[in-house]
Design a protein around this motif. Structure first.
Motif, PDB file in Angstrom:
ATOM      1  N   VAL A  12       8.993  63.048   3.909  1.00  0.00           N
ATOM      2  CA  VAL A  12       9.891  64.268   3.641  1.00  0.00           C
ATOM      3  C   VAL A  12      11.239  64.009   3.394  1.00  0.00           C
ATOM      4  O   VAL A  12      11.920  63.346   4.138  1.00  0.00           O
ATOM      5  CB  VAL A  12       9.694  65.138   4.878  1.00  0.00           C
ATOM      6  CG1 VAL A  12      10.324  66.493   4.703  1.00  0.00           C
ATOM      7  CG2 VAL A  12       8.361  65.384   5.223  1.00  0.00           C
ATOM      8  N   GLN A  13      11.781  64.374   2.059  1.00  0.00           N
ATOM      9  CA  GLN A  13      13.049  64.209   1.641  1.00  0.00           C
ATOM     10  C   GLN A  13      13.846  65.407   1.185  1.00  0.00           C
ATOM     11  O   GLN A  13      13.252  66.193   0.695  1.00  0.00           O
ATOM     12  CB  GLN A  13      12.937  63.128   0.460  1.00  0.00           C
ATOM     13  CG  GLN A  13      12.494  61.726   0.946  1.00  0.00           C
ATOM     14  CD  GLN A  13      13.466  61.066   1.626  1.00  0.00           C
ATOM     15  OE1 GLN A  13      13.730  60.961   2.938  1.00  0.00           O
ATOM     16  NE2 GLN A  13      14.400  60.328   0.964  1.00  0.00           N
ATOM     17  N   PRO A  14      15.170  65.506   1.492  1.00  0.00           N
ATOM     18  CA  PRO A  14      15.697  66.674   0.992  1.00  0.00           C
ATOM     19  C   PRO A  14      16.165  66.406  -0.526  1.00  0.00           C
ATOM     20  O   PRO A  14      16.241  65.399  -1.092  1.00  0.00           O
ATOM     21  CB  PRO A  14      17.321  66.537   1.898  1.00  0.00           C
ATOM     22  CG  PRO A  14      17.375  65.375   2.282  1.00  0.00           C
ATOM     23  CD  PRO A  14      16.029  64.681   2.392  1.00  0.00           C
ATOM     24  N   VAL A  15      16.295  67.622  -1.049  1.00  0.00           N
ATOM     25  CA  VAL A  15      16.847  67.517  -2.556  1.00  0.00           C
ATOM     26  C   VAL A  15      18.087  66.890  -2.782  1.00  0.00           C
ATOM     27  O   VAL A  15      18.893  66.999  -1.874  1.00  0.00           O
ATOM     28  CB  VAL A  15      16.993  69.161  -3.233  1.00  0.00           C
ATOM     29  CG1 VAL A  15      17.668  69.070  -4.321  1.00  0.00           C
ATOM     30  CG2 VAL A  15      15.608  69.753  -2.993  1.00  0.00           C
ATOM     31  N   LEU A  82      13.912  66.020  -7.096  1.00  0.00           N
ATOM     32  CA  LEU A  82      14.207  67.517  -7.290  1.00  0.00           C
ATOM     33  C   LEU A  82      13.081  68.158  -6.555  1.00  0.00           C
ATOM     34  O   LEU A  82      12.192  67.452  -6.223  1.00  0.00           O
ATOM     35  CB  LEU A  82      13.694  67.695  -8.698  1.00  0.00           C
ATOM     36  CG  LEU A  82      14.897  67.042  -9.793  1.00  0.00           C
ATOM     37  CD1 LEU A  82      14.465  67.287 -11.167  1.00  0.00           C
ATOM     38  CD2 LEU A  82      16.284  67.859  -9.493  1.00  0.00           C
ATOM     39  N   LEU A  83      12.892  69.608  -6.216  1.00  0.00           N
ATOM     40  CA  LEU A  83      11.716  70.041  -5.702  1.00  0.00           C
ATOM     41  C   LEU A  83      10.505  69.549  -6.326  1.00  0.00           C
ATOM     42  O   LEU A  83       9.342  69.745  -5.793  1.00  0.00           O
ATOM     43  CB  LEU A  83      11.991  71.638  -5.422  1.00  0.00           C
ATOM     44  CG  LEU A  83      13.102  72.069  -4.442  1.00  0.00           C
ATOM     45  CD1 LEU A  83      13.358  73.483  -4.577  1.00  0.00           C
ATOM     46  CD2 LEU A  83      12.692  71.633  -2.982  1.00  0.00           C
ATOM     47  N   SER A  84      10.590  69.882  -7.517  1.00  0.00           N
ATOM     48  CA  SER A  84       9.230  69.426  -8.345  1.00  0.00           C
ATOM     49  C   SER A  84       8.960  68.095  -8.294  1.00  0.00           C
ATOM     50  O   SER A  84       7.737  67.852  -8.697  1.00  0.00           O
ATOM     51  CB  SER A  84       9.727  69.677 -10.153  1.00  0.00           C
ATOM     52  OG  SER A  84      10.754  68.909 -10.504  1.00  0.00           O
ATOM     53  N   ASP A  85       9.635  67.199  -7.737  1.00  0.00           N
ATOM     54  CA  ASP A  85       9.002  65.945  -7.530  1.00  0.00           C
ATOM     55  C   ASP A  85       8.003  65.743  -6.509  1.00  0.00           C
ATOM     56  O   ASP A  85       7.425  64.827  -6.126  1.00  0.00           O
ATOM     57  CB  ASP A  85      10.164  64.962  -7.187  1.00  0.00           C
ATOM     58  CG  ASP A  85      10.939  64.745  -8.371  1.00  0.00           C
ATOM     59  OD1 ASP A  85      12.557  64.478  -8.396  1.00  0.00           O
ATOM     60  OD2 ASP A  85      10.320  64.658  -9.592  1.00  0.00           O
ATOM     61  N   SER A  86       7.913  66.927  -5.601  1.00  0.00           N
ATOM     62  CA  SER A  86       6.871  66.944  -4.394  1.00  0.00           C
ATOM     63  C   SER A  86       5.398  66.769  -4.914  1.00  0.00           C
ATOM     64  O   SER A  86       5.018  67.052  -6.004  1.00  0.00           O
ATOM     65  CB  SER A  86       6.936  68.306  -3.762  1.00  0.00           C
ATOM     66  OG  SER A  86       8.052  68.494  -3.095  1.00  0.00           O
ATOM     67  N   GLY A  87       4.702  65.849  -4.450  1.00  0.00           N
ATOM     68  CA  GLY A  87       3.247  65.769  -4.754  1.00  0.00           C
ATOM     69  C   GLY A  87       2.673  64.604  -4.167  1.00  0.00           C
ATOM     70  O   GLY A  87       3.228  63.871  -3.045  1.00  0.00           O
ATOM     71  N   THR A 110       1.281  58.389  -1.386  1.00  0.00           N
ATOM     72  CA  THR A 110       2.141  58.714  -0.465  1.00  0.00           C
ATOM     73  C   THR A 110       2.096  60.237  -0.789  1.00  0.00           C
ATOM     74  O   THR A 110       2.442  60.622  -1.898  1.00  0.00           O
ATOM     75  CB  THR A 110       3.433  58.080  -0.830  1.00  0.00           C
ATOM     76  OG1 THR A 110       3.205  56.700  -0.595  1.00  0.00           O
ATOM     77  CG2 THR A 110       4.559  58.754  -0.246  1.00  0.00           C
ATOM     78  N   ARG A 111       2.159  60.788   0.128  1.00  0.00           N
ATOM     79  CA  ARG A 111       2.473  62.477   0.102  1.00  0.00           C
ATOM     80  C   ARG A 111       3.845  62.829   0.201  1.00  0.00           C
ATOM     81  O   ARG A 111       4.708  62.636   1.420  1.00  0.00           O
ATOM     82  CB  ARG A 111       1.647  63.299   1.229  1.00  0.00           C
ATOM     83  CG  ARG A 111       1.903  64.480   1.270  1.00  0.00           C
ATOM     84  CD  ARG A 111       1.130  65.318   0.263  1.00  0.00           C
ATOM     85  NE  ARG A 111      -0.116  65.204   0.329  1.00  0.00           N
ATOM     86  CZ  ARG A 111      -0.978  65.546  -0.557  1.00  0.00           C
ATOM     87  NH1 ARG A 111      -0.646  66.214  -1.860  1.00  0.00           N
ATOM     88  NH2 ARG A 111      -2.325  65.326  -0.420  1.00  0.00           N
ATOM     89  N   LEU A 112       4.610  63.085  -0.877  1.00  0.00           N
ATOM     90  CA  LEU A 112       6.064  63.418  -1.025  1.00  0.00           C
ATOM     91  C   LEU A 112       6.230  64.731  -0.877  1.00  0.00           C
ATOM     92  O   LEU A 112       5.866  65.748  -1.652  1.00  0.00           O
ATOM     93  CB  LEU A 112       6.659  62.703  -2.024  1.00  0.00           C
ATOM     94  CG  LEU A 112       8.110  62.940  -2.346  1.00  0.00           C
ATOM     95  CD1 LEU A 112       9.114  62.475  -1.289  1.00  0.00           C
ATOM     96  CD2 LEU A 112       8.608  62.670  -3.681  1.00  0.00           C
ATOM     97  N   THR A 113       7.037  65.385   0.338  1.00  0.00           N
ATOM     98  CA  THR A 113       7.559  66.684   0.128  1.00  0.00           C
ATOM     99  C   THR A 113       9.083  66.780  -0.062  1.00  0.00           C
ATOM    100  O   THR A 113       9.823  65.841   0.826  1.00  0.00           O
ATOM    101  CB  THR A 113       7.248  67.306   1.208  1.00  0.00           C
ATOM    102  OG1 THR A 113       5.840  67.291   1.643  1.00  0.00           O
ATOM    103  CG2 THR A 113       7.365  68.853   1.327  1.00  0.00           C
TER     104      THR A 113
END
Lengths: 115, 116
Positions: A12-15, A82-87, A110-113
């Motif tokens: 989980v990473q911030p924008v 970016l937010l759109s990098d989640s996946g 890897t589940r990235l949020t």
């Protein structure tokens, strides 16, 4: 036997923060290496592939980059998420030198949020 | 250009019944065809592939697939489904060339639900 390791399993990473995902393959030499992204648990999008050290091909323009500093190491990076990098990010490898015959072998992802 | 179609978004089957997951493809020349399975929050696992030879290919976990060139299909089958077969299944195609690296084209996936 060959194994592929991918870490971390979840992140989980911030924008705006940087990203580094690592993938290593054991038990084989000079593999073809790949980074895929899977959105919404379905479609697979090829992001990068590599046929050798320092040889990276990008499939889509994006906020991400890849590097292959060693024969069996493949790294996915971003300077500013970016937010759109989640996946769900999947690393894979295949045997080189046999054209289209070898299957891909995937890591566990890897589940990235990005928040 | 190559493409893969998995016409069913979801397949529901009762345990013990036969399971079929459909796949059709389009590729120039001869295809290399693959099936993968994905369990939740895991990577894809290779099940089987067709390169050349016998049209019926046997793979892992009791799965098999039949290559049909005239119908450009490569359907995945299992004679008797198990609850543990519930997962997401992907068909993939590659151009049948051995002289260069070829990109995989994956289908959109079919969710299989096996009920007890």
């Amino acid at each position: 036997s060959q194994t592929i390791h991918q870490w971390p399993a979840t992140l989980v990473q911030p924008v705006g923060s940087p990203l580094s995902l690592e993938c290593t393959v054991e038990g084989t030499s000079n593999p073809n290496l790949y980074w895929y992204r899977q959105a919404a648990g379905r479609g697979l999008q090829l992001l990068f592939y590599s046929v050798g050290i320092g040889q990276i091909s990008s499939e889509v323009p994006q906020n991400l980059s890849a590097s292959r500093p060693q024969d069996r190491q493949f790294i996915l990076s971003s300077k500013k998420l970016l937010l759109s990098d989640s996946g769900f990010y999947l690393c894979a490898w295949s045997v080189a030198g046999q054209g289209g015959r070898p299957p891909l072998h995937f890591g566990n992802g890897t589940r990235l949020t990005v928040t | 250009a190559q493409s893969v179609a998995q016409p069913e978004d979801q397949v529901n089957v009762a345990e013990g019944n036969p399971l079929t997951v459909k796949c059709t493809y389009s590729v120039s020349g001869n295809p290399y065809l693959f099936w993968y399975v994905q369990y939740p929050n895991r990577g894809l696992q290779f099940l089987l592939k067709y390169i050349t030879g016998d049209n019926l290919v046997k793979g892992s976990y009791g799965f098999e697939a039949e290559f049909n060139k005239s119908q450009t299909s490569f359907h995945l089958k299992k004679p008797s489904a198990l609850v543990s077969d519930s997962a997401l299944y992907f068909c993939a195609v590659r151009p049948g060339r051995d002289d260069s690296w070829g990109k995989f084209q994956f289908g959109a996936g079919t969710q299989v639900v096996v009920t007890p």
